[in-house]
Design a protein around this motif. Sequence first.
Motif, mmCIF file in Angstrom:
data_model
loop_
_atom_site.group_PDB
_atom_site.id
_atom_site.type_symbol
_atom_site.label_atom_id
_atom_site.label_comp_id
_atom_site.label_asym_id
_atom_site.label_seq_id
_atom_site.Cartn_x
_atom_site.Cartn_y
_atom_site.Cartn_z
ATOM 1 N N UNK A 112 0.817 -1.212 0.000
ATOM 2 C CA UNK A 112 0.000 0.000 0.000
ATOM 3 C C UNK A 112 0.853 1.265 0.000
ATOM 4 N N UNK A 113 1.895 1.291 0.846
ATOM 5 C CA UNK A 113 2.687 2.509 1.013
ATOM 6 C C UNK A 113 4.038 2.472 0.294
ATOM 7 N N UNK A 114 4.483 1.269 -0.082
ATOM 8 C CA UNK A 114 5.835 1.160 -0.639
ATOM 9 C C UNK A 114 5.878 1.106 -2.143
ATOM 10 N N UNK A 115 5.432 0.014 -2.722
ATOM 11 C CA UNK A 115 5.550 -0.196 -4.163
ATOM 12 C C UNK A 115 4.591 0.718 -4.918
ATOM 13 N N UNK A 116 5.135 1.440 -5.890
ATOM 14 C CA UNK A 116 4.356 2.417 -6.636
ATOM 15 C C UNK A 116 3.577 1.760 -7.777
ATOM 16 N N UNK A 117 2.575 2.466 -8.328
ATOM 17 C CA UNK A 117 1.900 1.976 -9.531
ATOM 18 C C UNK A 117 2.880 1.869 -10.698
ATOM 19 N N UNK A 118 2.583 1.028 -11.694
ATOM 20 C CA UNK A 118 3.543 0.811 -12.797
ATOM 21 C C UNK A 118 3.957 2.085 -13.513
ATOM 22 N N UNK A 119 2.996 2.991 -13.769
ATOM 23 C CA UNK A 119 3.364 4.207 -14.506
ATOM 24 C C UNK A 119 4.297 5.102 -13.710
ATOM 25 N N UNK A 120 4.124 5.128 -12.383
ATOM 26 C CA UNK A 120 5.014 5.935 -11.532
ATOM 27 C C UNK A 120 6.413 5.322 -11.504
ATOM 28 N N UNK A 169 9.059 3.278 -3.092
ATOM 29 C CA UNK A 169 9.467 4.672 -2.984
ATOM 30 C C UNK A 169 10.194 4.986 -1.687
ATOM 31 N N UNK A 170 10.215 4.042 -0.747
ATOM 32 C CA UNK A 170 10.904 4.290 0.510
ATOM 33 C C UNK A 170 10.114 5.213 1.417
ATOM 34 N N UNK A 171 10.736 5.557 2.530
ATOM 35 C CA UNK A 171 10.094 6.423 3.518
ATOM 36 C C UNK A 171 10.907 7.708 3.632
ATOM 37 N N UNK A 172 10.245 8.829 3.459
ATOM 38 C CA UNK A 172 10.890 10.132 3.565
ATOM 39 C C UNK A 172 10.829 10.609 5.017
ATOM 40 N N UNK A 173 11.982 10.728 5.715
ATOM 41 C CA UNK A 173 11.947 11.162 7.123
ATOM 42 C C UNK A 173 11.303 12.529 7.311
ATOM 43 N N UNK A 174 11.510 13.446 6.344
ATOM 44 C CA UNK A 174 10.901 14.774 6.469
ATOM 45 C C UNK A 174 9.379 14.679 6.429
ATOM 46 N N UNK A 175 8.860 13.823 5.563
ATOM 47 C CA UNK A 175 7.415 13.626 5.470
ATOM 48 C C UNK A 175 6.871 13.018 6.766
ATOM 49 N N UNK A 176 7.605 12.035 7.307
ATOM 50 C CA UNK A 176 7.185 11.414 8.565
ATOM 51 C C UNK A 176 7.156 12.451 9.679
ATOM 52 N N UNK A 177 8.208 13.287 9.730
ATOM 53 C CA UNK A 177 8.278 14.299 10.776
ATOM 54 C C UNK A 177 7.149 15.316 10.695
ATOM 55 N N UNK A 235 11.661 -7.885 18.449
ATOM 56 C CA UNK A 235 11.818 -6.461 18.163
ATOM 57 C C UNK A 235 11.613 -6.241 16.670
ATOM 58 N N UNK A 236 11.284 -5.014 16.315
ATOM 59 C CA UNK A 236 11.062 -4.670 14.912
ATOM 60 C C UNK A 236 11.658 -3.291 14.661
ATOM 61 N N UNK A 237 12.363 -3.151 13.547
ATOM 62 C CA UNK A 237 12.905 -1.852 13.179
ATOM 63 C C UNK A 237 12.847 -1.699 11.668
ATOM 64 N N UNK A 238 12.937 -0.444 11.217
ATOM 65 C CA UNK A 238 12.774 -0.119 9.803
ATOM 66 C C UNK A 238 14.008 0.614 9.305
ATOM 67 N N UNK A 239 14.484 0.223 8.136
ATOM 68 C CA UNK A 239 15.540 0.946 7.434
ATOM 69 C C UNK A 239 15.016 1.298 6.053
ATOM 70 N N UNK A 240 15.206 2.528 5.618
ATOM 71 C CA UNK A 240 14.632 2.945 4.346
ATOM 72 C C UNK A 240 15.536 3.964 3.666
ATOM 73 N N UNK A 241 15.503 3.938 2.345
ATOM 74 C CA UNK A 241 16.208 4.922 1.535
ATOM 75 C C UNK A 241 15.205 5.489 0.549
ATOM 76 N N UNK A 242 14.884 6.789 0.651
ATOM 77 C CA UNK A 242 13.879 7.372 -0.246
ATOM 78 C C UNK A 242 14.199 7.097 -1.706
ATOM 79 N N UNK A 243 13.200 6.617 -2.407
ATOM 80 C CA UNK A 243 13.358 6.320 -3.826
ATOM 81 C C UNK A 243 13.900 4.944 -4.124
ATOM 82 N N UNK A 244 14.436 4.258 -3.112
ATOM 83 C CA UNK A 244 15.064 2.958 -3.351
ATOM 84 C C UNK A 244 14.309 1.795 -2.703
ATOM 85 N N UNK A 245 13.635 2.038 -1.596
ATOM 86 C CA UNK A 245 12.891 0.956 -0.971
ATOM 87 C C UNK A 245 13.003 0.958 0.539
ATOM 88 N N UNK A 246 12.321 0.004 1.155
ATOM 89 C CA UNK A 246 12.241 -0.100 2.612
ATOM 90 C C UNK A 246 12.440 -1.547 3.033
#
Length: 727
Positions: A301-309, A341-349, A409-420
């Motif tokens: 839902x939040x990670x993989x983009x539509x094909x055209x994107x 698309x990864x997770x943008x820390x600025x957007x999260x903040x 435990x659970x943790x997240x690592x992400x790089x915007x534009x590259x994946x999560x």
Amino acid sequence: MDDDAEIIAEFLVESHENLDQLDRDLVELEQQPDSRERLSSIFRTIHTIKGTSGFLAFNRLEQLTHVGETLLSRLRDGEAVMTPTIAEALLSMVDTVRALLDAIERTSRDDDPQVDVAPVVAAIEGLLAAGSADEPATDEAAAGPDVSPAAPAAASSTPDPEPVVEPEPAASESIERRAVVDASVRVDVDLLDDLVDLVGELVLTRNQLLQRSSLSADLELVRASQRLDLVASELQESVMKTRMQPIGQVWSKMPRVVRDLSHQLGREVELVMEGHETELDRSLLEAVKDPLTHLVRNSLDHGIEPPEVRTAAGKPAKGTLSLRAYHESGQVVVEIADDGKGIDPDRIGSVALERGVVTRDQLARMDQREILGLIFRPGFSTAAQVSNISGRGVGMDVVRTNIERIGGSVDVASEPGRGTTTRVRIPLTLAIIPALVVGEGLADGDERYAIPQANLVELVRIEGDDLARQVENLAGAPVLRLRGKLLPLVSLAEILGGPAPDGEALTVVVLQSDEVRFGLCVSTVHDTQEIVVKPIGRQLKSLAMYAGATIMGDGRVALILDVAGIAVTAGVAATQQEMSDARGATAADLTSLLVLEVADGRRAALPLAAVARLEEFPTERIERSGVAEVVQYRDGILPLVRLASAIGLPDTSDRGEQVSVVVHETNAETGGAVGIVIDRVLDVVDVAVSASQVGRRAGVTGSAVVQDRVTDLVDLEAVVSRSGVSA
């Protein structure tokens, strides 16, 4: 083929169990032909065998069960009534199915010519064609399955059974049957849970006897307790294995989840699963099923983009979602990764500020990892609108709660534009774990606590002058300089509410929790034990530093420390960030040096960046070219320079049968190199060099105190230039 063999084996076990039940149900149905419930049960069983046979390409078995299913359907729908003729035909079908399963077990195929399904199929088709239960059975129907060479019908055609009865194949078939069907048994889960509880009590009793016998002079008691220790350990391991199941059982429904959700969201997704055979405790398997499913849905839902994107961003139209499971440090690690698309820390903040999850001051003090961790806060969601998939701000917080409830435990690592990548760590089992027992609290440190060995890295003992030299203060927090790195220290006595330790020695237990490593200072270290984990009372559940309790060998209760909870309580993550900042600020001041012994115990240091390799050569390999010493090296000639002579010290490096050489590349592009002959390498250190002009001379820029010894700082370029050698 291994996976196919495993599927076939499971199919055989289940089918044989179903056939045994079918025999009983058909006999009872013949006596009570109006029993709709029993008729439906028989129909479902045959339908299951038929469906799996088609999936596994067992065509004859599928054909046989198909006609049987059709006849049962007539009975179920009231188009026919149960008669002895129909009962005989159905029982013959069951016998033939059983014979086919035996053939599949022997050969993994259902085309064994010894099993002829045609007569039974013809008999049932005849009953279907006649459309009447009163129609007399054909001779094929009465004959039953033709299973040669050991069929009873064939044996009755002659008084001499020897030509047709072959006991050896029958015996081998029996052995083969036991290997698959009788190799497993279905046991109620509650019974397994009771068995694990009993083994846990046995382990506690074992620990008590071992502690008592260690103080006893009775040799026979010692031997008996050691034998009990061995047997209890093996029993414990075996019982634990009965509860272990592959994580593939949880993953089995993921392809359908991904397929349905990707169609609903308009995504193209390829699912990759690795490590499906990784095993963990059944109770934990059930506990992680829902969290893992939610993480997969979240990636779609939040990670993989539509094909055209994705195409516009230069990515393949089809995204990749990978599930990977593996064992690491006594835990099971499950990774859910996507190339979205990864997770943008600025957007999260910014969303966290809008929704009041954190204040602006709190956000300013957070690093990137802590900001990404905000997605696990209750009420947090970046979805623009509420849908049946996301947007209500519930889900990720439940994921973390459920994972931490079972000690994970659970943790997240992400790089915007590259994946999560979301990484979930789960203990192998909650019942019995190996732990290090430490002492703290009382005057003699006899209040004991257990630390799970999965979090244990090493033990360090610091005494005397090393205590003042290696323990420092950074931003008001104690740190240990361990092998050139700073390690934050936490006093167990202090976090328990007692005074800080004050002594001439320090015992440090180095612990790892996710990405955080710190040292726990304790009074004493006892030993390692296998402990039985008991849940703690609700009065202590609010204390994050306790994960449970156990009963020790002397009958006393010891609390099990939660390493992650201690790290949070003591603020270790913040301390590590400050240390990282301090290291970043002083990185330019640190120099990596190779410390050497060059002559009669004299020490020198070379910049590590100038060292390409360390080599040793037999003395007899040293040759001369003019006045220069050389050795044949890597299809070339390596000129040698005696470091002691080059910096004005007596040369002692040629003693012995081997010479130690530091290879220094003078020209990386041409491959030119010079060998610096030394006595031996002492260490590699990262130090802030404070050079003194004392000792400055040709080939030496000065001296410095390195590892509490005055050390010459060598200028390699000057040494090579002064030697006159050419690479």
